[in-house]
Write an enzyme that holds these catalytic residues in place. Structure first.
Site, short mmCIF file in Angstrom:
data_model
loop_
_atom_site.label_atom_id
_atom_site.label_comp_id
_atom_site.label_asym_id
_atom_site.label_seq_id
_atom_site.Cartn_x
_atom_site.Cartn_y
_atom_site.Cartn_z
N HIS B 44 8.13 14.62 2.35
CA HIS B 44 9.19 15.03 1.43
C HIS B 44 9.64 16.46 1.68
O HIS B 44 10.18 17.12 0.80
CB HIS B 44 8.76 14.80 -0.02
N ASP B 173 -0.66 13.11 -7.88
CA ASP B 173 0.71 12.71 -7.53
C ASP B 173 0.59 11.48 -6.66
O ASP B 173 0.25 11.58 -5.48
CB ASP B 173 1.40 13.86 -6.78
N MET B 174 0.82 10.32 -7.25
CA MET B 174 0.60 9.10 -6.47
C MET B 174 1.67 8.04 -6.72
O MET B 174 2.08 7.80 -7.84
CB MET B 174 -0.78 8.51 -6.75
N TRP B 225 -3.13 -7.15 -8.28
CA TRP B 225 -2.37 -7.55 -9.48
C TRP B 225 -2.22 -6.39 -10.47
O TRP B 225 -1.26 -6.33 -11.22
CB TRP B 225 -3.02 -8.76 -10.17
N LYS B 226 -3.16 -5.45 -10.43
CA LYS B 226 -3.12 -4.37 -11.42
C LYS B 226 -1.97 -3.39 -11.12
O LYS B 226 -1.21 -3.03 -12.02
CB LYS B 226 -4.47 -3.65 -11.48
#
Lengths: 271, 271
Positions: B44, B173-174, B225-226
């Site tokens: 970024h 930060d994910m 799925w989470k």
């Protein structure tokens, strides 16, 4: 075997009254435990009730305690849970957060010295039923290994996000482990393997065997290093906001009591 | 090759001035892009700058636009970003959230019609530097397959949680994908395999091959799925609070612009 809801609730209530709960508090807790079983969250319904009773007998839960206010900064409050039953404290906190959100658009309540809230989704539904977005976070005893580590240092620190909808609320209720501890216990009781790896065995290998995971007490974080970091930060968030115990402090005392929790309610602009 | 920070920033600024940015706005954006590269968030920083310039040339970013207030409910506000540069809008929103938190203990700003904020951690650091806990969420274009699905319908919707500390802030930060899209592009440019499976190939098989993932545009959610559910709920949260576009609406327009974001600042009780 099917047991009618009213019969299940009445039986929970009978036990709680025998433990000297007031009628009102026994009724509320029995209702929640029965609802958790009714809604399929067996791990925090009937299956969990004996552990709840044991915690009361061990003095880890003070059945008559009420939360007390420590700090108010306007739209955010800090409370001491005084080790009251987690269900009662959590329901009280979300109610306070909703009141603060009615007044300020958003409300945040942090509570220390509280106990396991059982099914966290309960408090998400509570916010959504009132027309508010709800966010709830709790810490827990250490039951996950940090990414790259070999000993338990992280809690699976469940996160709830609830959104009110006229056609049915959307409620996310998830532990930061790939499987919650209750879910692993459920697979163990059915003698089933987990569908995907869910933790480590005693030798540090990833496994689908619920027995090995319960024995090692090492659940796998979601997203490997990501869930590991998320769990750590959620613990810091709830303990910093409540000035309460961290996962390490809960773990060092040897039993899962005096947890730290945060409840946020937000008023949607289109409500 | 090493380029001094000042030289990198000056070059970014030169390009932005040529695009008719004001000196003040060019300086701010150049500073953030240079910091992202300096801090190792190459995906970024310099690597992303050409795409930013292209979005300006395509008219997806309005370089002179200012955000406008739509609603204020006390501690929560809703803004229209008017397609201004995402960096400027995000920095403005966190500043507003901090002001609201100074007045109310907690502040929440939701913004619609904004653009990519580049390195989300920037706004977490901004809150922490001011002594506040910061939470930031954005949605994105669809780049993940819902668990059990076969077509992209979920964004990787990054989540930032920042905690101020005298000895150095903690900033999570994910993206909700196992690897952010930028990180997969980075592995691709180095012709490296991902260390763990990070997405699906064209046949729907999990893969470590960055080329296959970039081609299929199908990142793997954290926790299977989470993360799939978390991504969906974060998208609902930011679009509901900002009354802005959802991942589906961003995706249907064919380019990643007019995103929805939320910024929360919380005043710690011990501050």
């Amino acid at each position: 075997m099917h047991i009618p809801f009213d019969q299940l609730k009445a039986e929970f209530k009978r036990v709680l009254l025998k433990l000297n709960f007031t009628h009102e508090r026994a009724d509320f807790c029995a209702q929640i435990f029965a609802e958790n079983s009714r809604d399929g969250v067996y791990t925090h319904g009937l299956n969990r009730f004996p552990a709840f009773v044991q915690h009361i007998k061990n003095g880890l839960i003070n059945i008559d305690a009420q939360p007390t206010l420590i700090n108010n900064l306007g739209a955010i409050e800090q409370w001491d849970g005084n080790l009251a039953p987690g269900i009662l404290n959590a329901s009280f906190c979300m109610d306070r957060a909703i009141t603060l959100a009615e007044q300020n658009g958003i409300g945040c309540v942090a509570i220390k010295n509280t106990n396991h809230w059982m099914h966290g989704g309960t408090y998400g539904w509570q916010a959504a039923d009132a027309g508010f977005i709800g966010i709830c976070i709790t810490n827990s005893i250490a039951n996950m290994v940090p990414w790259g580590g070999s000993t338990n240092a992280l809690g699976n620190n469940p996160l709830i996000i609830a959104l009110p909808r006229a056609d049915g609320h959307v409620v996310l209720d998830m532990a930061i482990s790939q499987y919650s501890k209750g879910k692993v216990l459920q697979y163990q009781s059915f003698e089933d393997e987990l569908p995907f790896v869910g933790g480590y065995d005693g030798d540090g290998n990833l496994t689908k065997d619920p027995n090995a995971i319960i024995e090692s007490k090492r659940l796998l974080p979601i997203g490997l290093w990501k869930g590991s970091a998320l769990s750590m930060v959620l613990d810091m968030l709830v303990s910093a906001l409540s000035l309460g115990k961290t996962v390490k402090q809960i773990t060092d005392q040897g039993n899962e009591s005096s947890a730290s929790q945060v409840f946020i309610a937000i008023k949607p602009f289109n409500a």
